[in-house]
Enzyme design. Sequence first.
Site, PDB file in Angstrom:
ATOM      1  N   ASP A 109      -9.139  -9.351 -17.212  1.00 39.19           N
ATOM      2  CA  ASP A 109      -9.389 -10.486 -18.108  1.00 39.19           C
ATOM      3  C   ASP A 109      -8.114 -10.787 -18.884  1.00 39.19           C
ATOM      4  OD1 ASP A 109     -10.181 -12.295 -20.023  1.00 39.19           O
ATOM      5  OD2 ASP A 109     -11.708 -11.005 -20.920  1.00 39.19           O
TER       6      ASP A 109
ATOM      7  N   HIS B 275       0.814  -1.217   0.000  1.00 41.29           N
ATOM      8  CA  HIS B 275       0.000   0.000   0.000  1.00 41.29           C
ATOM      9  C   HIS B 275       0.848   1.268   0.000  1.00 41.29           C
ATOM     10  CE1 HIS B 275      -3.486   2.390   0.238  1.00 41.29           C
ATOM     11  NE2 HIS B 275      -4.216   1.646   1.030  1.00 41.29           N
TER      12      HIS B 275
END
EC number: 2.3.1.322
Length: 450
Positions: free
Chosen positions: A376, A154
Site C-alpha cells: 500500500d 529470481h
Amino acid sequence: MNITILSKETIKPLAPTPHHHKYYKVSLLDQFAPSSYMPFIFFYPNKFADRDAAGILTQLKESLSQILTIYYPLAGRVKDTVYVECNDEGVEFIEAQANGSLSDFLKQPDIAALNNFLPRNGNGLEKGCSISPVAIKATVFECSGIVLGVCIFHKVVDAAAAGEFLQSWAKIGRGSKETVELPNFTSASSLFPPRESLSSKFVRDFDNFFFQGSKSFMRRFVFDATAITTLRTKATSEKVPNPSRVEALMEFVVQHLSTAFKTAKSETPETLMITHPVNLRKRIEPPLPDSTFGNVIWLAFAFYDCDPSETKIKPGDVVERVREAFAALDKESISELETDDAFTSLSELLESVYTNEKIKIYRFTSTCNMGFYDVDFGWGKPVWVAHMGNMVDYRCKQQIVFMETGHMSKDIELWLAAEEDELSVLEKNAEFLAYATPNPTIWLDSDGTN
C-alpha cells in the site's frame, strides 16, 4: 485495450552505495534459483476524485530511489554466478498510459493481455553478463486507476524476500512511521557459501529442468473458501488427517491435470514428479528473520508412480507424498545442502528427470501469506495481485502458482501454465469446474469510483 509507453528512465539510489558494499555475495541457494524474472502485477483503482496520477508516479519514483539505498543490490547488476556488482546503475522505470477504465478491465480480466503491464518477460530464461535485478512499469488508465508491474530476478531473491522489499518500498511511499526493517544480506551466503564455479553441464541440466521451448498458455481459476474446505476433507488420510489448504489443492490439481494429460496425449506417464519450494528461514536452527535477503528456499520433491489401470489418483495419495517431501527438509538435511554429495545427487536427479519422457513434472509454487496484498503506497491496498499471461519462448512448462485473492480473503487463485490441448480438456471437466471457477470478475471495494 491499448497501452502506450510514455517514458523510460533509470531510478538510482538516493545515496551512493558505500565502497565496502560494492559486491554482494550470493548464496548457493541463489545459484540454484531459476534464471528468470518473477512477475507481480498490482491493480489499484482510483478511490479519490482528485487523484493526481502524475504526482503518484513522482511519489513512486522518489520512494523507489530511497528504498534502493537500503536494498542496494537491487540497483546493481548480476555479473556472474557468485556476485552482484552494487554499482548503482539503477532500476528501469517505465511510465505507460492505457485507454479505457480499470474497472472495465477487471470485470472480465484478459489474462492474455497481462504481459502488457510487465516491464520484462516473466518466467523466461534470461541469459547475459549484466542483468538488472528489478524493473518497474506503471500504467495509468484514463480513470487514473494504476497498474504496477514488477519483475524481480529470481537468482537474487525468492518470493518471500521480494514481498519484504515491496512492502518496505510501499512503507516509504506512503510516509509510514513504521520503521523499515533492514535486510539481512549476509546470513544466506554464510550458511550456504556459493560455489566459485558451476560446470557448464550443471547449468545446462538446470536450465533444461526449469525451461522448455514449447509455448504454454496461462489460465486463472479461483477456489473459494467453501471449496477448499471440502477438498481438504476429501484429501484426508490416516497418515495425513489434517492436510493444509495448499496440500489439498496440490492433490486436486494433480489429479485432474494428469487426467487431462492422458486424455490429450493418449498416453500415461510412468511417474509424476511434484515439486514445491519450501521457505527454510524458520526451519534453520537458529531460525533466520523474515528480512533475510536472497533465496532461502529449497525444492521439495515428491514422486507418484502411476498405475495404468487406475483412471484417477486415489484421494490422499498425493498429499501423503507431498507431506513426506516437506518433512524431509529437516534441520539435518538442510545442513547437508552445501556438501558435494548433495550437489552430485541434485545434478544426477535433474539430468535423469529432463531426459526421461516417461516422467511428468508438476512444478508448484505459492505466494500466499507473503504480504503482497499489503503493498500500500498510500492510496489503498491493491484489489488484485496478478501473475502473468501466456508464456511464449523458453518458458516454465506446467507451472502452477497459488496466490491469494485479496486482503483477508480465504479464497485462493490458481495460475496454471500448460499446453493448450491439456487446458482444453481440463476446462471441460465438470468435476474440476465444480470447485474451480474460471477467471471470475475482480470486485472493487464499495468506494471504488472508477
